[in-house]
Motif scaffolding. Structure first.
Motif, PDB file in Angstrom:
ATOM      1  N   MET A 109       0.844  -1.185   0.000  1.00 61.05           N
ATOM      2  CA  MET A 109       0.000   0.000   0.000  1.00 61.05           C
ATOM      3  C   MET A 109       0.885   1.242   0.000  1.00 61.05           C
ATOM      4  N   SER A 110       0.421   2.272  -0.642  1.00 61.35           N
ATOM      5  CA  SER A 110       1.100   3.552  -0.669  1.00 61.35           C
ATOM      6  C   SER A 110       1.167   4.150   0.734  1.00 61.35           C
ATOM      7  N   GLN A 111       2.208   4.921   1.023  1.00 61.32           N
ATOM      8  CA  GLN A 111       2.331   5.587   2.324  1.00 61.32           C
ATOM      9  C   GLN A 111       1.180   6.558   2.567  1.00 61.32           C
ATOM     10  N   LEU A 112       0.606   7.080   1.485  1.00 62.22           N
ATOM     11  CA  LEU A 112      -0.453   8.079   1.576  1.00 62.22           C
ATOM     12  C   LEU A 112      -1.647   7.619   0.756  1.00 62.22           C
ATOM     13  N   THR A 113      -2.811   7.549   1.406  1.00 61.79           N
ATOM     14  CA  THR A 113      -4.033   7.160   0.710  1.00 61.79           C
ATOM     15  C   THR A 113      -5.122   8.184   1.015  1.00 61.79           C
ATOM     16  N   THR A 114      -6.188   8.136   0.234  1.00 68.10           N
ATOM     17  CA  THR A 114      -7.305   9.049   0.440  1.00 68.10           C
ATOM     18  C   THR A 114      -8.614   8.366   0.065  1.00 68.10           C
ATOM     19  N   HIS A 115      -9.689   8.948   0.554  1.00 75.84           N
ATOM     20  CA  HIS A 115     -11.031   8.445   0.292  1.00 75.84           C
ATOM     21  C   HIS A 115     -11.959   9.652   0.299  1.00 75.84           C
ATOM     22  N   VAL A 116     -12.826   9.767  -0.687  1.00 70.92           N
ATOM     23  CA  VAL A 116     -13.769  10.880  -0.753  1.00 70.92           C
ATOM     24  C   VAL A 116     -15.179  10.318  -0.723  1.00 70.92           C
ATOM     25  N   LEU A 117     -15.965  10.788   0.254  1.00 66.68           N
ATOM     26  CA  LEU A 117     -17.353  10.363   0.388  1.00 66.68           C
ATOM     27  C   LEU A 117     -18.253  11.567   0.203  1.00 66.68           C
ATOM     28  N   ASN A 118     -19.220  11.455  -0.694  1.00 64.15           N
ATOM     29  CA  ASN A 118     -20.214  12.499  -0.901  1.00 64.15           C
ATOM     30  C   ASN A 118     -21.294  12.302   0.165  1.00 64.15           C
ATOM     31  N   THR A 119     -21.267  13.146   1.184  1.00 68.44           N
ATOM     32  CA  THR A 119     -22.208  12.973   2.293  1.00 68.44           C
ATOM     33  C   THR A 119     -23.636  13.369   1.916  1.00 68.44           C
ATOM     34  N   SER A 120     -23.817  14.103   0.830  1.00 66.49           N
ATOM     35  CA  SER A 120     -25.176  14.467   0.415  1.00 66.49           C
ATOM     36  C   SER A 120     -25.894  13.295  -0.259  1.00 66.49           C
ATOM     37  N   THR A 121     -25.125  12.332  -0.783  1.00 71.20           N
ATOM     38  CA  THR A 121     -25.729  11.145  -1.391  1.00 71.20           C
ATOM     39  C   THR A 121     -25.439   9.884  -0.588  1.00 71.20           C
ATOM     40  N   GLY A 122     -24.444   9.965   0.303  1.00 73.57           N
ATOM     41  CA  GLY A 122     -24.034   8.788   1.062  1.00 73.57           C
ATOM     42  C   GLY A 122     -23.243   7.797   0.234  1.00 73.57           C
ATOM     43  N   LYS A 123     -22.686   8.263  -0.887  1.00 75.68           N
ATOM     44  CA  LYS A 123     -21.965   7.375  -1.794  1.00 75.68           C
ATOM     45  C   LYS A 123     -20.533   7.870  -2.001  1.00 75.68           C
ATOM     46  N   PRO A 124     -19.644   6.961  -2.399  1.00 81.91           N
ATOM     47  CA  PRO A 124     -18.276   7.378  -2.717  1.00 81.91           C
ATOM     48  C   PRO A 124     -18.279   8.376  -3.880  1.00 81.91           C
ATOM     49  N   ALA A 125     -17.327   9.289  -3.853  1.00 84.33           N
ATOM     50  CA  ALA A 125     -17.185  10.278  -4.926  1.00 84.33           C
ATOM     51  C   ALA A 125     -16.199   9.746  -5.961  1.00 84.33           C
ATOM     52  N   HIS A 126     -16.727   9.239  -7.038  1.00 85.98           N
ATOM     53  CA  HIS A 126     -15.932   8.661  -8.125  1.00 85.98           C
ATOM     54  C   HIS A 126     -15.497   9.753  -9.094  1.00 85.98           C
ATOM     55  N   GLY A 127     -14.239   9.711  -9.528  1.00 87.88           N
ATOM     56  CA  GLY A 127     -13.764  10.612 -10.567  1.00 87.88           C
ATOM     57  C   GLY A 127     -13.283  11.964 -10.072  1.00 87.88           C
ATOM     58  N   VAL A 128     -12.928  12.076  -8.791  1.00 84.31           N
ATOM     59  CA  VAL A 128     -12.396  13.344  -8.270  1.00 84.31           C
ATOM     60  C   VAL A 128     -10.887  13.382  -8.523  1.00 84.31           C
ATOM     61  N   ASN A 129     -10.436  14.411  -9.226  1.00 83.40           N
ATOM     62  CA  ASN A 129      -9.009  14.607  -9.453  1.00 83.40           C
ATOM     63  C   ASN A 129      -8.368  15.134  -8.171  1.00 83.40           C
ATOM     64  N   ILE A 130      -7.225  14.553  -7.816  1.00 80.01           N
ATOM     65  CA  ILE A 130      -6.503  14.958  -6.620  1.00 80.01           C
ATOM     66  C   ILE A 130      -5.042  15.155  -6.980  1.00 80.01           C
ATOM     67  N   ILE A 131      -4.498  16.289  -6.528  1.00 83.25           N
ATOM     68  CA  ILE A 131      -3.092  16.584  -6.761  1.00 83.25           C
ATOM     69  C   ILE A 131      -2.418  16.748  -5.411  1.00 83.25           C
ATOM     70  N   LEU A 132      -1.278  16.079  -5.237  1.00 76.95           N
ATOM     71  CA  LEU A 132      -0.487  16.174  -4.016  1.00 76.95           C
ATOM     72  C   LEU A 132       0.687  17.100  -4.276  1.00 76.95           C
ATOM     73  N   TYR A 133       0.860  18.074  -3.384  1.00 75.11           N
ATOM     74  CA  TYR A 133       1.965  19.025  -3.467  1.00 75.11           C
ATOM     75  C   TYR A 133       2.808  18.959  -2.203  1.00 75.11           C
ATOM     76  N   GLU A 134       4.092  19.250  -2.334  1.00 74.10           N
ATOM     77  CA  GLU A 134       4.993  19.425  -1.203  1.00 74.10           C
ATOM     78  C   GLU A 134       5.380  20.892  -1.114  1.00 74.10           C
ATOM     79  N   LYS A 135       5.372  21.430   0.094  1.00 75.38           N
ATOM     80  CA  LYS A 135       5.780  22.822   0.289  1.00 75.38           C
ATOM     81  C   LYS A 135       7.298  22.877   0.349  1.00 75.38           C
ATOM     82  N   VAL A 136       7.873  23.647  -0.561  1.00 71.35           N
ATOM     83  CA  VAL A 136       9.316  23.834  -0.625  1.00 71.35           C
ATOM     84  C   VAL A 136       9.564  25.340  -0.629  1.00 71.35           C
ATOM     85  N   GLY A 137      10.033  25.860   0.510  1.00 68.84           N
ATOM     86  CA  GLY A 137      10.161  27.309   0.650  1.00 68.84           C
ATOM     87  C   GLY A 137       8.774  27.929   0.607  1.00 68.84           C
ATOM     88  N   ALA A 138       8.595  28.887  -0.289  1.00 71.18           N
ATOM     89  CA  ALA A 138       7.290  29.543  -0.443  1.00 71.18           C
ATOM     90  C   ALA A 138       6.451  28.903  -1.547  1.00 71.18           C
TER      91      ALA A 138
END
Length: 112
Positions: free
Chosen positions: A1-30
């Protein structure tokens, strides 16, 4: 398993949110430098955002959840078209960043 995982739940429908684009960034200086990106699967999860054998260095990170296109695909207005979640990695181990999402609000926590 990856060190970092995520899960998105649409609480208005009670269903998983399929097809959400996610970008991970690291802060380097500013600046925020892109580390990885992925799209949630039919279960609303990304379990392989990072390679298994490449742990992240201790730093501040940001997961940017592009919620606007997801809600547009549901023909639903959205107040937060992007949700940015900043967090620190300061110990070895697994980090799970879930997002509970509705068109007009969101919540997150460190999961397991």
């Amino acid at each position: 398993m990856s060190q970092l995982t995520t899960h998105v739940l649409n609480t208005s429908t009670g269903k998983p949110a399929h097809g959400v684009n996610i970008i991970l960034y690291e802060k380097v200086g500013a600046d925020w430098l892109e580390v990885a990106r992925g799209i949630t699967n039919t279960d609303g999860r990304i379990s392989n955002l990072l390679k298994d054998d490449e742990p992240l260095p201790f730093a501040v990170y940001k997961m940017s959840f592009e919620t606007g296109p997801y809600f547009a695909s549901l023909h639903t207005d959205v107040f937060y078209p992007v949700v940015d979640v900043q967090f620190s990695i300061n110990t070895a181990g697994h980090y799970h960043i879930p997002l509970l999402l509705s068109p007009y609000g969101y919540s997150t926590y460190r999961g397991s």
